[in-house]
Scaffold this active site. Structure first.
Site, PDB file in Angstrom:
ATOM      1  N   ASP A   1      34.932  10.176 -23.495  1.00  0.00           N
ATOM      2  CA  ASP A   1      35.435   9.497 -22.305  1.00  0.00           C
ATOM      3  C   ASP A   1      36.497  10.382 -21.676  1.00  0.00           C
ATOM      4  O   ASP A   1      37.145  11.191 -22.371  1.00  0.00           O
ATOM      5  CB  ASP A   1      36.017   8.131 -22.664  1.00  0.00           C
ATOM      6  CG  ASP A   1      36.471   7.358 -21.435  1.00  0.00           C
ATOM      7  OD1 ASP A   1      35.630   7.146 -20.546  1.00  0.00           O
ATOM      8  OD2 ASP A   1      37.653   6.992 -21.360  1.00  0.00           O
TER       9      ASP A   1
ATOM     10  N   HIS B   1      43.407   1.751 -20.228  1.00  0.00           N
ATOM     11  CA  HIS B   1      42.336   2.693 -20.559  1.00  0.00           C
ATOM     12  C   HIS B   1      42.944   3.902 -21.263  1.00  0.00           C
ATOM     13  O   HIS B   1      44.016   4.383 -20.902  1.00  0.00           O
ATOM     14  CB  HIS B   1      41.624   3.157 -19.279  1.00  0.00           C
ATOM     15  CG  HIS B   1      40.783   2.103 -18.653  1.00  0.00           C
ATOM     16  ND1 HIS B   1      39.553   2.373 -18.097  1.00  0.00           N
ATOM     17  CD2 HIS B   1      40.979   0.782 -18.492  1.00  0.00           C
ATOM     18  CE1 HIS B   1      39.034   1.260 -17.615  1.00  0.00           C
ATOM     19  NE2 HIS B   1      39.889   0.273 -17.835  1.00  0.00           N
TER      20      HIS B   1
ATOM     21  N   ASP C   1      38.826   4.490 -25.896  1.00  0.00           N
ATOM     22  CA  ASP C   1      37.586   4.046 -25.253  1.00  0.00           C
ATOM     23  C   ASP C   1      36.365   4.719 -25.870  1.00  0.00           C
ATOM     24  O   ASP C   1      35.306   4.097 -26.003  1.00  0.00           O
ATOM     25  CB  ASP C   1      37.641   4.328 -23.755  1.00  0.00           C
ATOM     26  CG  ASP C   1      38.567   3.364 -23.014  1.00  0.00           C
ATOM     27  OD1 ASP C   1      39.186   2.514 -23.679  1.00  0.00           O
ATOM     28  OD2 ASP C   1      38.667   3.468 -21.778  1.00  0.00           O
TER      29      ASP C   1
ATOM     30  N   GLU D   1      39.838  10.414 -18.694  1.00  0.00           N
ATOM     31  CA  GLU D   1      40.725   9.762 -17.733  1.00  0.00           C
ATOM     32  C   GLU D   1      41.067  10.804 -16.683  1.00  0.00           C
ATOM     33  O   GLU D   1      41.201  12.000 -16.996  1.00  0.00           O
ATOM     34  CB  GLU D   1      41.985   9.223 -18.409  1.00  0.00           C
ATOM     35  CG  GLU D   1      41.722   8.167 -19.469  1.00  0.00           C
ATOM     36  CD  GLU D   1      41.019   6.918 -18.950  1.00  0.00           C
ATOM     37  OE1 GLU D   1      41.121   6.644 -17.724  1.00  0.00           O
ATOM     38  OE2 GLU D   1      40.359   6.235 -19.749  1.00  0.00           O
TER      39      GLU D   1
ATOM     40  N   GLU E   1      47.642   4.221  -8.150  1.00  0.00           N
ATOM     41  CA  GLU E   1      46.498   3.384  -8.538  1.00  0.00           C
ATOM     42  C   GLU E   1      45.817   3.919  -9.794  1.00  0.00           C
ATOM     43  O   GLU E   1      45.309   3.138 -10.617  1.00  0.00           O
ATOM     44  CB  GLU E   1      45.498   3.245  -7.396  1.00  0.00           C
ATOM     45  CG  GLU E   1      44.935   4.552  -6.867  1.00  0.00           C
ATOM     46  CD  GLU E   1      45.771   5.163  -5.752  1.00  0.00           C
ATOM     47  OE1 GLU E   1      45.196   5.958  -4.978  1.00  0.00           O
ATOM     48  OE2 GLU E   1      46.978   4.839  -5.654  1.00  0.00           O
TER      49      GLU E   1
END
Length: 226
Positions: A7, A150, A155, A9, A52
């Site tokens: 995963d 997250h 994850d 980010e 965000e």
């Protein structure tokens, strides 16, 4: 079979628009069992973190400021993933960022033929259900209590468990178990079974006499009609 569940980010949704990878987490599976081997790195994206995006993963400019650049860890990453299939949820997104970073370093892209997308698998196997990682964890009883924000490694660890369930769950180990049992049995050795002689159950003279007296006392027996 070795597979890598991973995963990423990022600072946003589009590498082409200038977003960068800020974290990658990889989990090694062999025969769909976690080996305990992982690869996990935070990266300095060399650009400000949009509020965000920080709200999703909690990674701030201050936290990432002293982290390595992607090209400084690319060899270790490539060594870890090797040529194994790579599993991700909504894998097209993660592959786009991973390959974008690799190309930026002058390295070859990871072939799309290696991509395994658990989102597509979930949509095929569970039509009409929710297919987010959270929803799939809830469906398969995977503990996600630590997933407040997250995180790439967390994850990937959760997804590894979900992927195993989507692939058949604990049943995938049955073949391995059968092989193990077979290895412990020497089928070349003959199996000797002791056979007892048949037992004879015959009525005694006294029992036969009592039976004859009983039959003689029957009134209008069925076999005497007609």
């Amino acid at each position: 079979m070795r597979e890598i569940v991973f995963d990423t980010e990022t600072t946003g949704l589009s590498f082409a628009a200038g977003d960068r990878v800020v974290e990658i987490g990889c989990v090694e599976l062999v025969n769909q069992c976690e080996t305990g081997e992982v690869f996990h790195v935070y990266f300095n994206p060399q650009r400000p973190m949009p509020p965000e995006a920080q709200a999703v993963h909690g990674l701030s400019d201050a936290f990432l400021r002293d982290k390595p650049l992607f090209h400084e860890q690319v060899e270790a990453l490539l060594d870890f993933i090797g040529d194994s299939p790579m599993v991700a949820h909504n894998a097209g997104f993660d592959f786009a960022f991973l390959n974008g970073e690799l190309q930026r370093c002058g390295r070859p892209s990871v072939a799309m033929s290696r991509m395994v997308d658990t989102l597509q698998i979930a949509r095929q196997k569970l039509p009409g259900a929710k297919h987010t990682l959270d929803a799939l964890c809830s469906r398969f009883g995977v503990d996600r209590s630590r997933r407040v924000l997250h995180g790439a490694l967390l994850d990937a660890q959760l997804l590894a468990q979900v992927y195993v369930e989507l692939s058949g769950g604990r049943q995938i180990g049955l073949g391995l178990l059968e092989e193990t049992v077979a290895e412990t049995i020497d089928f070349a050795e003959p199996i000797v079974v002791a056979i007892r002689p048949p037992r004879v159950f015959a009525a005694s003279a006294e029992e036969l006499a009592r039976h004859a007296a009983f039959v003689a006392g029957l009134k209008e027996p069925l076999w005497a009609s007609g």
